[in-house]
Design an enzyme around this catalytic site. Sequence first.
Site, mmCIF file in Angstrom:
data_model
loop_
_atom_site.group_PDB
_atom_site.id
_atom_site.type_symbol
_atom_site.label_atom_id
_atom_site.label_comp_id
_atom_site.label_asym_id
_atom_site.label_seq_id
_atom_site.Cartn_x
_atom_site.Cartn_y
_atom_site.Cartn_z
ATOM 1 N N LYS A 96 0.815 -1.225 0.000
ATOM 2 C CA LYS A 96 0.000 0.000 0.000
ATOM 3 C C LYS A 96 0.846 1.272 0.000
ATOM 4 C CE LYS A 96 -4.358 -1.721 1.698
ATOM 5 N NZ LYS A 96 -5.284 -1.897 2.795
ATOM 6 N N LYS A 143 -5.405 -11.083 -5.200
ATOM 7 C CA LYS A 143 -6.568 -11.546 -4.437
ATOM 8 C C LYS A 143 -7.794 -10.700 -4.792
ATOM 9 C CE LYS A 143 -6.145 -8.703 -0.361
ATOM 10 N NZ LYS A 143 -6.155 -8.468 1.035
ATOM 11 N N LYS A 154 -11.979 -5.479 -2.287
ATOM 12 C CA LYS A 154 -13.088 -4.517 -2.312
ATOM 13 C C LYS A 154 -12.713 -3.288 -3.126
ATOM 14 C CE LYS A 154 -14.310 -5.362 2.538
ATOM 15 N NZ LYS A 154 -13.276 -5.107 3.535
HETATM 16 P P1 TYM Z 1 -10.784 -7.200 5.317
HETATM 17 O O1 TYM Z 1 -11.898 -6.251 5.639
HETATM 18 O O2 TYM Z 1 -9.854 -6.839 4.219
HETATM 19 O O3 TYM Z 1 -11.376 -8.629 4.988
HETATM 20 C C1 TYM Z 1 -12.306 -9.268 5.842
HETATM 21 C C2 TYM Z 1 -12.038 -10.746 5.884
HETATM 22 O O4 TYM Z 1 -12.107 -11.303 4.569
HETATM 23 C C3 TYM Z 1 -10.908 -12.037 4.291
HETATM 24 N N1 TYM Z 1 -10.593 -11.863 2.856
HETATM 25 C C4 TYM Z 1 -10.458 -12.875 1.993
HETATM 26 N N2 TYM Z 1 -10.548 -14.204 2.134
HETATM 27 C C5 TYM Z 1 -10.384 -14.972 1.021
HETATM 28 N N3 TYM Z 1 -10.121 -14.457 -0.216
HETATM 29 C C6 TYM Z 1 -10.017 -13.119 -0.391
HETATM 30 N N4 TYM Z 1 -9.783 -12.624 -1.602
HETATM 31 C C7 TYM Z 1 -10.185 -12.261 0.735
HETATM 32 N N5 TYM Z 1 -10.146 -10.922 0.902
HETATM 33 C C8 TYM Z 1 -10.390 -10.690 2.210
HETATM 34 C C9 TYM Z 1 -9.852 -11.399 5.179
HETATM 35 O O5 TYM Z 1 -8.776 -12.299 5.405
HETATM 36 C C10 TYM Z 1 -10.641 -11.091 6.417
HETATM 37 O O6 TYM Z 1 -10.735 -12.245 7.223
HETATM 38 N N6 TYM Z 1 -7.342 -6.401 8.884
HETATM 39 C C11 TYM Z 1 -8.599 -7.059 8.577
HETATM 40 C C12 TYM Z 1 -9.734 -6.637 9.507
HETATM 41 C C13 TYM Z 1 -9.444 -6.772 10.958
HETATM 42 C C14 TYM Z 1 -9.426 -7.980 11.689
HETATM 43 C C15 TYM Z 1 -9.155 -7.617 13.036
HETATM 44 C C16 TYM Z 1 -9.623 -9.333 11.336
HETATM 45 C C17 TYM Z 1 -9.174 -5.744 11.829
HETATM 46 N N7 TYM Z 1 -9.008 -6.261 13.073
HETATM 47 C C18 TYM Z 1 -9.046 -8.561 14.059
HETATM 48 C C19 TYM Z 1 -9.521 -10.287 12.365
HETATM 49 C C20 TYM Z 1 -9.243 -9.915 13.686
HETATM 50 C C21 TYM Z 1 -9.015 -6.712 7.165
HETATM 51 O O7 TYM Z 1 -8.605 -5.727 6.605
HETATM 52 O O8 TYM Z 1 -9.966 -7.542 6.646
#
Ligand code: TYM
Length: 327
Positions: free
Chosen positions: A111, A192, A195
């Site tokens: 990023k 991957k 969003k």
């Molecule tokens: P975020 O919002 O990017 O994504 C949410 C969840 O979706 C999973 N994910 C995917 N899994 C499979 N294939 C994909 N292409 C894909 N894209 C996203 C992510 O692994 C995630 O589980 N940092 C985290 C949010 C967060 C969090 C936490 C998660 C903040 N604090 C504490 C767990 C525990 C994030 O940006 O997820």
Amino acid sequence: MKRVFSGVQPTGNIHLGNYLGALKQFVELQEDYQCLYCIVDMHAITVPQDPKELRKHILDVAALYLAVGVDPEKSIVFVQSDVPGHAELGWILTCSSYTGELSRMTQFKSKSKNKESAPTGLFSYPVLMAADILLYDTDVVPVGTDQKQHIELCRDLAIRVNNTKKKTFVVPEGRYLKAGARIMSLDDPSKKMSKSAENIHSRISLLDEPSKIKKSIMKATTDSEGVIRFDVDEKPGISNLLNMYSVLSNKTIDDVVGMYEGKGYGDFKKDLVEITVEALKPIKERFDDIRESEELIKILKSGAERANAISEKTMARVKENFGLGLK
Ligand code: TYM
């Protein structure tokens, strides 16, 4: 009862990757664990956000949690910024982390690539994520594999504090599914599904109309061999679609490959469209009802109260062990 924590950023439409990698696990785990599912709005502001849009997305994610089957009677559903302990513990853990380890985070590296200076929040983002998890004495964190490095950092921070102060934190484990843990972009299977990608056909959002789902899948990048087999290195596009098919239909990849022996990509894609539309239809229907209901706000407020009560106990222990504040 062991505890689960996970979160999703309210930064856009939740897609099939989020669902298959994380949300599907949220629903399965709530039978056997005490689960906390958070909408991590403070992570969202590590990049610029329009306040109105952010509020809307918070409620969209909350409604989607419920629409996929998270049950607010069993699980605690809440918004991160409604519980002050996240920011508080985030700072305390920042003081136990090193710039070296944060610079090694691949998400930060990608990023901030080619930028002379990056937002500090983007840099310390994984520390806030560690705080989210450690605040609730979490045992298990269901996520996609893109979060693995962040989970490892969280474990390192917990172990470091436990070794330098009194034992303060439970050391959590990440939980990743075999298929679904990394769903790739439909237009470029080397990336991957995300969003924020510009091309809307790179992803399937959980609220997409059937016509959009059809267009995105039929356009998905494959290869010129014309044979349906699972080979991530040689055939990343078809392998990604096989992964999606397998998780959505609850069939093994081998079974799916067997079903399409001698058939072309067109037939396979058409069936995948049908399976995807069928899987997402009830989610969209439930979402429309929940999103408009007053119940949603009540659920989030009560969730924040319950989460706060748990977090206060952890914060009292943290402050005691760090010597912060008055007794
Ligand atoms: P975020 O919002 O990017 O994504 C949410 C969840 O979706 C999973 N994910 C995917 N899994 C499979 N294939 C994909 N292409 C894909 N894209 C996203 C992510 O692994 C995630 O589980 N940092 C985290 C949010 C967060 C969090 C936490 C998660 C903040 N604090 C504490 C767990 C525990 C994030 O940006 O997820």
